[in-house]
Design a protein around this motif. Structure first.
Motif: not given
Length: 321
Positions: A30-35, A86-91, A118-121, A176-182
């Protein structure tokens, strides 16, 4: 962590676990997120938490308030972010038989975490007892709304033995499938393990080399022999996360809200190491922060990273003291 340009992650993850999961293809580019922090190989990126003398988070700092050192040598900060990204989080939720009395509290806490995030997590849920399960609607790699997450959490039913190490290993791979940097794992468990194929030393090595911070929440029963808070402490310490021990089960909700705030209030610092040798050695990293008046602040981050080996393997930041 040492961040690289986005890489397409293979859907099949060979974990050698007793896992039941349905993987879905990650979204198309997708287009790069502003975050999003656009990075390249060789750029070290650090999530940093800053607190004052009363252990309260400190916001509003600027790049000039920070200093970064690698193996004692000052480094030039090339990336500074202080916004809620936004972050990628596993519960990772323990649903073994010992957790049955706490099931409703854990579900409520996980939903409270999502509401405070964050609603975009990107959020996913891993439930485990003897087996390890992904609990997301079919074809959904990450829960992007409260209803998906609620559906995933209500699938939990306490039963059987405990494969904590296998579950953490599985979740670290799925991150590793997540697209967020953190990236983060939130592990809710009593720390016991009597069913994993992996050993504690193996999973600690995997955690040390990962790009994720592990926050762990210990929930314990009186007189239950199998619980092990030390394991949870080690997992968090190895990755620069934090270990929480709520006084009562109802306090678990407040604990997960606190974790969500901690993640949202972190700074992000990035630098290109002056030492670019691919020698596979550990590089100690130290970050300092001072307030505008010169008062020193407390900084929590990872303590370093493993440099790439001669093969060019991607480096990974390690634990915070």
């Amino acid at each position: 962590m040492i961040a690289a340009s986005r890489i397409t992650i293979a859907l099949f993850v060979s974990l050698q676990l007793s896992a039941q999961s349905a993987f879905a293809a990650p979204p198309d580019q997708q287009e790069p997120s502003p975050y999003t922090i656009n990075v390249r190989v060789g750029l070290a990126v650090l999530p940093v938490t800053v607190t004052d003398g009363k252990n309260h988070p400190v916001s509003g700092l600027k790049e000039e308030n920070f200093r970064v050192y690698e193996d004692g040598r000052p480094q030039e900060i090339s990336i500074f972010e202080d916004k809620d990204a936004p972050v990628t989080v596993g519960l990772v939720v323990d649903n073994s038989l010992s957790m049955q009395p706490k099931r409703q509290a854990v579900i409520a806490a996980a939903l409270a975490f999502a509401e405070s995030s964050n609603p975009n997590d990107e959020i996913f849920v891993v439930n485990f007892s003897r087996t390890v399960r992904m609990e997301l609607p079919h074809g959904v790699p990450f829960a992007r709304n409260r209803e998906d997450l609620k559906t995933s959490l209500t699938m939990i039913s306490a039963s059987g033995e405990t494969a904590l190490y296998d579950a953490v290993g599985f979740a670290l791979e799925y991150l590793k499938m997540g697209t967020c940097d953190k990236k983060y794992l939130i592990v809710v468990s009593d720390g016991g393990d009597d069913a994993s194929k992996r050993t504690l030393p193996q999973i600690l090595a995997t955690a040390n080399a990962s790009h994720a911070a592990i926050y762990s929440v210990g929930i314990f029963n009186e007189n239950f022999v199998g619980q092990n808070p030390g394991v949870l402490r080690k997992l968090s310490k190895a990755t620069g996360g934090k270990f929480y021990l709520p006084e009562t089960v109802p306090r678990v909700v407040d604990t997960l809200k606190s974790i969500a705030r901690d993640i949202r209030e972190q700074y992000t610092l990035g630098y290109v190491p002056t030492n670019q040798a691919d020698d596979g050695k550990f590089r100690a990293v130290r970050v300092t922060a001072t307030a505008s008046g010169g008062k020193k602040l407390s900084v929590h981050t990872r303590a370093g990273y493993l440099a790439p080996a001669a093969s060019g393997a991607q480096a990974a930041l390690r634990e915070s003291p």
